[in-house]
Design an enzyme around this catalytic site. Structure first.
Site, mmCIF file in Angstrom:
data_model
loop_
_atom_site.group_PDB
_atom_site.id
_atom_site.type_symbol
_atom_site.label_atom_id
_atom_site.label_comp_id
_atom_site.label_asym_id
_atom_site.label_seq_id
_atom_site.Cartn_x
_atom_site.Cartn_y
_atom_site.Cartn_z
ATOM 1 N N PHE A 1 0.872 -1.191 0.000
ATOM 2 C CA PHE A 1 0.000 0.000 0.000
ATOM 3 C C PHE A 1 0.905 1.236 0.000
ATOM 4 O O PHE A 1 1.981 1.222 0.611
ATOM 5 C CB PHE A 1 -0.892 -0.036 1.252
ATOM 6 C CG PHE A 1 -1.982 0.987 1.249
ATOM 7 C CD1 PHE A 1 -3.109 0.822 0.467
ATOM 8 C CD2 PHE A 1 -1.882 2.129 2.036
ATOM 9 C CE1 PHE A 1 -4.119 1.777 0.456
ATOM 10 C CE2 PHE A 1 -2.891 3.096 2.029
ATOM 11 C CZ PHE A 1 -4.014 2.912 1.237
ATOM 12 N N THR B 1 1.378 3.923 1.518
ATOM 13 C CA THR B 1 1.923 4.534 2.739
ATOM 14 C C THR B 1 2.977 3.681 3.436
ATOM 15 O O THR B 1 3.618 4.129 4.381
ATOM 16 C CB THR B 1 0.795 4.810 3.750
ATOM 17 O OG1 THR B 1 0.132 3.566 4.053
ATOM 18 C CG2 THR B 1 -0.213 5.802 3.205
ATOM 19 N N LYS B 2 3.160 2.429 2.999
ATOM 20 C CA LYS B 2 4.122 1.546 3.657
ATOM 21 C C LYS B 2 5.568 2.000 3.385
ATOM 22 O O LYS B 2 5.823 2.718 2.423
ATOM 23 C CB LYS B 2 3.932 0.098 3.171
ATOM 24 C CG LYS B 2 2.567 -0.505 3.522
ATOM 25 C CD LYS B 2 2.369 -0.622 5.027
ATOM 26 C CE LYS B 2 1.137 -1.436 5.402
ATOM 27 N NZ LYS B 2 -0.137 -0.730 5.197
ATOM 28 N N ASN B 3 6.506 1.545 4.223
ATOM 29 C CA ASN B 3 7.918 1.905 4.024
ATOM 30 C C ASN B 3 8.380 1.534 2.618
ATOM 31 O O ASN B 3 9.149 2.263 1.996
ATOM 32 C CB ASN B 3 8.803 1.210 5.055
ATOM 33 C CG ASN B 3 8.587 1.733 6.460
ATOM 34 O OD1 ASN B 3 7.488 2.158 6.807
ATOM 35 N ND2 ASN B 3 9.618 1.700 7.280
#
Length: 367
Positions: free
Chosen positions: A184, A186-188
């Site tokens: 997704f 927003t993940k790192n």
């Protein structure tokens, strides 16, 4: 007035813009758009990065959990132990394959599964344990693995927020029977849309998951099981391959900024994140505990600082799980955290000037 987002994806894109646009253009020109050479290359690179034999690209992190639970044979009558202090998918996916989620409260320092309480919840119906490496903090994989091996239970690591974190120097994702990741945005390690991945050293699980992701077929049009349509596309894969090369550097920047926050917030009433000595936390989110949390968040918002609550209602208190009979008071730590925790802005490009402004604003609120 300053405007500081919780996460600045535009700032990240600016650092790799030319690389990404050129790679995406190559995909468009190739004519291969789903499960093509870029996906295969990403799977190989992720497997090498985590230190496992297999990586299987799927449509999203939730599907990664569903397909893996299905491949593990979870169904009616099977229990799966997990945490109530997590995103809904960690339990929802158990229900989707007709298993029963069993919630175990979390440790008040790491927010990971409480090992002693977990031992008490194991029954002869327990088939899988899903530790969630919440906010990028690894769960205690050593003890979990010892318990699972003794009882003959699968471990499925929910590593959606933990790409690049380590336990005892070994990559998260390589400890369990399998692990799942979300890409997704927003993940790192995030894509420019949805994406997910399963990693495993288990040849049989890997083979099943590869078949399940394409309608249960192998070869094409020959169906040996009821499957899913869950495929990673080439555009996400090519972008993720570029981002994977930067991931360690970005994670190190997050860790550095978390250390600065910890120092700056020492003289405030906030409780800053704890990192166990044998773990490498990669701070997918920088989570603090606060008295008067909602009032503080409102005040920060009025001063241009974005924040977020993760998670406002623990899973055992969600409407859909009321029939499990674990009501208010049954998971006291998770319930306590859900009323007090929130995330401050944290991303590799966040400036020291902005961090100082955030902390000064917090101090003004408490004065």
């Amino acid at each position: 007035m300053k405007k500081i987002p919780l996460l600045d994806l535009k700032a990240q894109f600016a650092t790799i813009r030319e690389e990404v646009l050129a790679a995406v253009e190559n995909v468009f020109e190739s004519g291969a758009y789903i499960l093509g050479p870029e996906v295969k290359a990403l799977e190989k690179e992720v497997a090498e990065y985590i230190g496992v034999k297999h990586a299987i690209g799927v449509a999203n992190g939730t599907d990664a959990l569903v397909l893996t639970l299905d491949a593990m044979g979870v169904g009616p009558g099977d229990e799966v132990i997990t945490t109530p202090f997590t995103f809904f998918a960690s339990a929802e996916t158990v229900s989707q394959v007709r298993g029963t989620p069993v919630f175990v409260d979390v440790d008040p320092e790491t927010y990971n599964l409480d090992i002693e309480q977990l031992k008490a919840k194991i029954t002869d119906k327990t088939k899988v344990i899903i530790p969630v490496h919440i906010f990028g903090q690894p769960a205690n994989m050593d003890e979990l693995r010892a318990i699972a091996e003794e009882k003959g239970i699968y471990i499925l690591e929910d590593a959606a927020q933990a790409m690049g974190s380590q336990f005892q120097g070994q990559m998260i994702g390589s400890w369990g029977d399998a692990a799942t990741y979300s890409f997704f945005p927003t993940k790192n390690l995030g894509g420019y849309g949805d994406g997910g991945m399963v990693v495993t050293n288990n040849d049989e699980l890997a083979q099943k998951i590869r078949i399940l992701r394409v309608h249960g077929s192998s070869p094409k049009y020959y169906h040996s099981m009821i499957g899913y349509n869950s495929r990673l596309d080439e555009i996400q894969a090519t972008a993720l391959r570029i981002k994977l090369r930067h991931l360690d550097q970005w994670n190190d920047a997050r860790r550095e900024k978390a250390t600065i926050y910890n120092e700056l917030l020492k003289d405030t009433p906030l409780v800053t994140p704890y990192e166990a000595p044998d773990r490498k936390h990669i701070y997918h989110l920088y989570i603090v505990q606060a008295e008067q949390r909602d009032e503080l968040m409102k005040y920060l918002g009025e001063h241009g600082i974005s924040t977020g609550v993760y998670y406002p209602v623990p899973l055992h208190l969600q409407e859909v799980y009321k029939d499990l009979g674990q009501g208010e008071g049954s998971m006291p730590v998770s319930e306590y955290l859900s009323k007090r925790t929130f995330a401050l802005p944290l991303y590799p490009e966040l400036s020291h000037e902005d961090m100082n402004y955030i902390v000064d604003t917090i101090k003004k609120f408490y004065k």
